[in-house]
Design an enzyme around this catalytic site. Structure first.
Site, PDB file in Angstrom:
ATOM      1  CG  ASP A 213     -22.380  -1.490  -4.013  1.00  0.00           C
ATOM      2  OD1 ASP A 213     -23.144  -2.104  -5.016  1.00  0.00           O
ATOM      3  OD2 ASP A 213     -21.340  -0.641  -4.250  1.00  0.00           O
ATOM      4  CG  HIS A 274     -23.331   0.442  -7.703  1.00  0.00           C
ATOM      5  ND1 HIS A 274     -22.856  -1.074  -7.739  1.00  0.00           N
ATOM      6  CD2 HIS A 274     -22.457   1.085  -8.399  1.00  0.00           C
ATOM      7  CE1 HIS A 274     -22.150  -0.929  -8.614  1.00  0.00           C
ATOM      8  NE2 HIS A 274     -21.861   0.077  -9.170  1.00  0.00           N
ATOM      9  CG  ASP A 337     -19.806   3.668  -9.004  1.00  0.00           C
ATOM     10  OD1 ASP A 337     -20.695   4.096  -7.942  1.00  0.00           O
ATOM     11  OD2 ASP A 337     -19.426   2.659  -8.852  1.00  0.00           O
ATOM     12  CD  GLU A 338     -19.469   0.271 -12.027  1.00  0.00           C
ATOM     13  OE1 GLU A 338     -18.397  -0.328 -12.817  1.00  0.00           O
ATOM     14  OE2 GLU A 338     -19.847  -0.141 -10.812  1.00  0.00           O
ATOM     15  CD1 TRP A 404     -14.557   5.863 -10.786  1.00  0.00           C
ATOM     16  CD2 TRP A 404     -14.101   3.618 -11.344  1.00  0.00           C
ATOM     17  NE1 TRP A 404     -15.716   5.268 -11.399  1.00  0.00           N
ATOM     18  CE2 TRP A 404     -15.453   4.104 -12.082  1.00  0.00           C
ATOM     19  CE3 TRP A 404     -13.592   2.229 -11.675  1.00  0.00           C
ATOM     20  CZ2 TRP A 404     -16.218   3.105 -12.652  1.00  0.00           C
ATOM     21  CZ3 TRP A 404     -14.387   1.379 -12.330  1.00  0.00           C
ATOM     22  CH2 TRP A 404     -15.804   1.883 -12.714  1.00  0.00           C
TER      23      TRP A 404
HETATM   24  C1  ACM Z   1     -16.165   1.743  -9.171  1.00  0.00           C
HETATM   25  O1  ACM Z   1     -15.150   1.006  -9.056  1.00  0.00           O
HETATM   26  N1  ACM Z   1     -17.142   1.445  -9.548  1.00  0.00           N
HETATM   27  C2  ACM Z   1     -15.976   3.237  -8.543  1.00  0.00           C
END
Ligand code: ACM
Ligand code: ZN
Length: 768
Positions: A213, A274, A337-338, A404
């Protein structure tokens, strides 16, 4: 196979015929042991199994060498004076009294090699565990372990002493997982191994290992040594270097240990976002070239892998090849993600890539990126798992989506023909405070979305609880995970119709001594205490209620002395309260902070032009005038969050009031995209059509370095103003600015209180 087991098998077949017509049932002729997850069928019978003397006979198939080691280890630690005599199907010889018999049964219809069910019988002649598969025998042993661990330790010094019973059991979901984030905080290998054992005890079968991350790269990659030389370390809170990583040997050990316990270790290597720890190690993989540091704050950062740079794909494929070599898991999680698209949209190479592939925006580029990795993993015979966001810009066939942000990702994925693992923030995020995600809330989880077409239910593989560790080092993981993981384990194993929360909670409480014996420092089932605030004639009355029988409450209102709470408190002007739940002298809950200010507007009704969003929407009709100020923790339930758009708050007072000062309580929390409003304008209208309103406005002038701040916008006219209608317009600042990690994305504005002081309020100067 010994005579004994043959005879038992006949008995077993007969009893199977008898049980077949009965469904879920527990009869309590004996006091039933508390087994979690609840078995599909359990019946206790009169009588007990005693082994006298110190020999325990264990018969199990010769192939079960792992199980044999575990049984030896378990008996050695739990029945220390006993000696185990192992026999297998080859062993000739005489029976020497009762023992534990593991029997491989021929598979019935529907019991393929992935079958995890088992049957367990405890009779005066012995314990009989049967299943067609190794996993089933293993789960039968886990149930037996729970039964043994609940008998008094003094009674088992010399052997087994167990109630007679019959259990028939199998899971409803294939995927029963836990994610542990070892990037934000590094967890030692021994700690991971301990968790593998605890997961197995509750029949969980996936360990989702979040290894990379922004804040740390935790897996040795031979081809790219800087990842662990640079990326595994950051400046800690105390100024010292913080970090660590797992060597390849560590990982092999964890994977083998887990495999023996029928747990698949699924590695997660985050991309395209990330990824700052990797970019700090190899800045050339970014859009800008860096340089970067491994960050020491949490959130979402705008620097991600450059999607226009071919070297990024060479790098990622090299890394994945080394990952694949270490992890036999059929699934590789790549995050997804993100990932803010700001850098891509301002990068020449990324823009060329978009042109070359006719990709219309950053989302389409993200989909192309994930597609490249999907193809690569498929070429290595592995399945890609990604978070919700991999559905952005188009979903690739054959991937698995981990949902999620609620259940929508799972619905979308399955409708598009992809399987899904479900772990919504609402039920499965164990980093959230226990007061929000209580044991009961977790127990109410069903991984199958309520709105999903029944024909697609089979596409839901199961669920996971996710333990993110931004604010949790190894020492506090137990109290976040336990007892909530018991609820998750039961939800993923036991059929919904067999679930019953009061009965479950009773079993949880019966298991606490066992958990203590295993060294688990379990936390609370709920938040520990509830604070109820009521407006009364004299001010605000604060009542505190413990949420478990065994808890007491202590509080302080400013000094270092924590006082036992016995009766409601009264706030006459302003007060800062801290309170927590205790067992004896040990604090067991989080510390709750409440700041009260009894301004003249407390209890006044108002109208909001925009609905608050996300989970920042508790009591929207009263929060802004309840006299309770929000804390730095924007999840505290005391803030209303407004996304993207401007909001107006309007008051229409019953009587004209003479206002001396108005304060609008706001916060800034940059890493969470929460900013002070760009501008606030207040219009104070007197009674009567022709009288002029007084208008005031203020803009935010805080520098960008103000990462976390609580700030009141204060409006104090030169002289008091008579007001019948008060209109407050609060402007959202628009997009996150270019210097911000979320550059280009919309922003939040948070409000906790609108304080109004009349001219006659001598306390009008009260400020934080
Ligand atoms: C997450 O909680 N960003 C997968
Ligand atoms: Zn780029």
């Amino acid at each position: 196979m010994g005579i004994h087991t043959m005879a038992w098998k006949l008995g077993f077949l007969l009893s199977f015929l008898i049980f077949q017509s009965e469904s879920l049932k527990v009869t309590a002729q004996n006091n039933p042991p508390a087994i979690i997850p609840a078995p599909v069928y359990m019946e206790t019978q009169p009588g007990e199994l005693f082994t006298t003397g110190i020999d325990i006979l264990v018969e199990l198939p010769a192939r079960e060498q792992g199980l044999k080691r575990m049984i030896s280890g378990f008996i050695l630690s739990e029945i220390p004076e006993a000696a185990v005599n192992f026999i297998d199907e080859q062993s000739e010889g005489v029976m020497r009294g009762p023992g534990i018999f593991f029997i491989t049964t021929p598979p019935q219809k529907g019991q393929d090699e992935g079958y995890e069910g088992y049957e367990l019988q405890i009779k005066p002649e012995g314990v009989f565990i049967s299943s067609p598969t190794s996993a089933g025998l293993f789960y039968g042993f886990q149930t037996l372990k729970q039964i043994i661990l609940q008998t008094e330790k003094e009674n088992r010094t010399a052997g087994l002493n167990l109630p007679c019973l019959t259990i028939k059991d199998h899971p409803v979901f294939l995927w029963r997982g836990m994610l542990l984030d070892c990037s934000r905080h590094f967890m030692e290998k021994e700690f991971i191994l301990r968790y593998i054992d605890l997961l197995a005890l509750y029949k969980m079968n996936r360990f989702h290992w979040h290894l990379t991350d922004d804040q740390g790269w935790r897996i040795q990659i031979d081809k790219y040594p800087e990842l662990t030389k640079v990326g595994a370390w950051r400046k800690g809170d105390d100024g010292l270097i913080y970090g660590g990583f797992y060597t390849k040997d560590d990982i092999r050990e964890v994977v083998a240990y887990a495999a023996e316990r029928h747990i698949v270790v699924v590695p997660e290597i985050e991309m395209p976002g990330h990824a700052l720890a990797a970019l700090a190690s190899y800045p050339g993989l970014s859009c800008t070239g860096g340089p970067f540091e491994v960050p020491t704050t949490w959130g979402v950062f705008k620097d991600i892998y450059c999607a226009g740079n071919d070297s990024v794909f060479v790098f990622l494929k090299d890394v994945l090849d080394e990952v694949i070599e270490l992890f036999p898991s059929p699934w590789i999680h790549i995050g997804g993600d993100e990932s803010p698209k700001y850098r891509w949209e301002n990068c020449d190479r990324c823009k060329s890539r978009m042109e070359a592939y006719r990709l219309k925006d950053g989302h389409a580029l993200q989909s192309w990126f994930i597609g490249e990795i999907t193809k690569f993993l498929a070429s290595r015979n592995r399945i890609l798992i990604g978070w919700d966001e991999i559905t952005e810009g188009g979903l690739h066939p054959g991937v698995v989506v981990q949902s999620w942000q609620g259940f929508e990702g799972a619905i979308h994925a399955t409708e598009k023909g992809c399987q899904s693992i479900v772990s919504p923030t609402s039920h499965a995020y164990f980093d959230y405070p226990i007061s929000k995600t209580t044991l009961e809330k977790v127990y109410s989880f069903n991984p199958v979305p309520a709105k999903l077409d029944p024909a697609l239910h089979y596409m839901i593989l199961g669920g996971e609880c996710n333990i993110w560790t931004e604010r949790a080092s190894q020492e506090v993981i137990d109290q976040k995970v336990f007892p909530r993981i018991l609820a998750m384990a039961e939800v993923l194993w036991t059929a919904p119709e067999a679930r019953d929360f009061p009965a479950f909670r009773k079993r949880v409480r019966s298991q606490y001594p066992m958990l203590t014996g295993l060294g688990v420092e379990y936390g609370l089932e709920e938040g520990g205490l509830k604070i109820v605030t009521e407006k009364v004639a004299e001010g605000l009355q604060i009542t505190m209620i413990p949420e478990q029988d065994n808890l007491t409450i202590r509080y302080t209102t400013g000094s270092d002395v924590w006082i036992p709470y016995t009766a409601p408190l009264l706030v006459r002007d302003s007060l800062t309260l801290q309170a927590a739940a205790y067992i004896g002298n040990n604090r067991v809950s989080e510390i709750y902070t409440r700041r009260y200010n009894l301004h003249n507007g407390v209890g006044l009704p108002y109208h909001l032009s925009l609905k608050p969003g996300g989970t920042y929407n508790k009591n929207p009709q009263t929060t802004l005038t309840d006299g309770i100020r929000g804390t730095q923790d924007f999840h505290d339930g005391l803030w209303l969050g407004f996304w993207e758009k401007n909001v107006a708050v309007d008051f229409n007072f019953q009587e004209e009031r003479e206002i001396q000062e108005i304060r609008v309580g706001c916060m800034q929390s940059n890493p969470s995209w929460i900013f002070l409003p760009a501008e606030i304008e207040i219009v104070m209208k007197p009674k009567g059509l022709f009288r002029k309103p007084v208008i005031m406005s203020a803009v935010s002038s805080l520098p960008k370095e103000s990462v976390y701040i609580l700030h009141d916008f204060t409006f104090r006219p030169d002289k008091p103003v008579k007001v019948k209608k008060l209109e407050i317009r609060i402007d959202n600042p628009g997009k996150c600015p270019p210097w911000h990690p979320g550059a280009g994305s919309p922003t939040w504005v948070f409000l906790d209180e609108i304080e109004i002081d009349n001219v006659d309020n001598l306390q009008g100067q009260r400020m934080r």
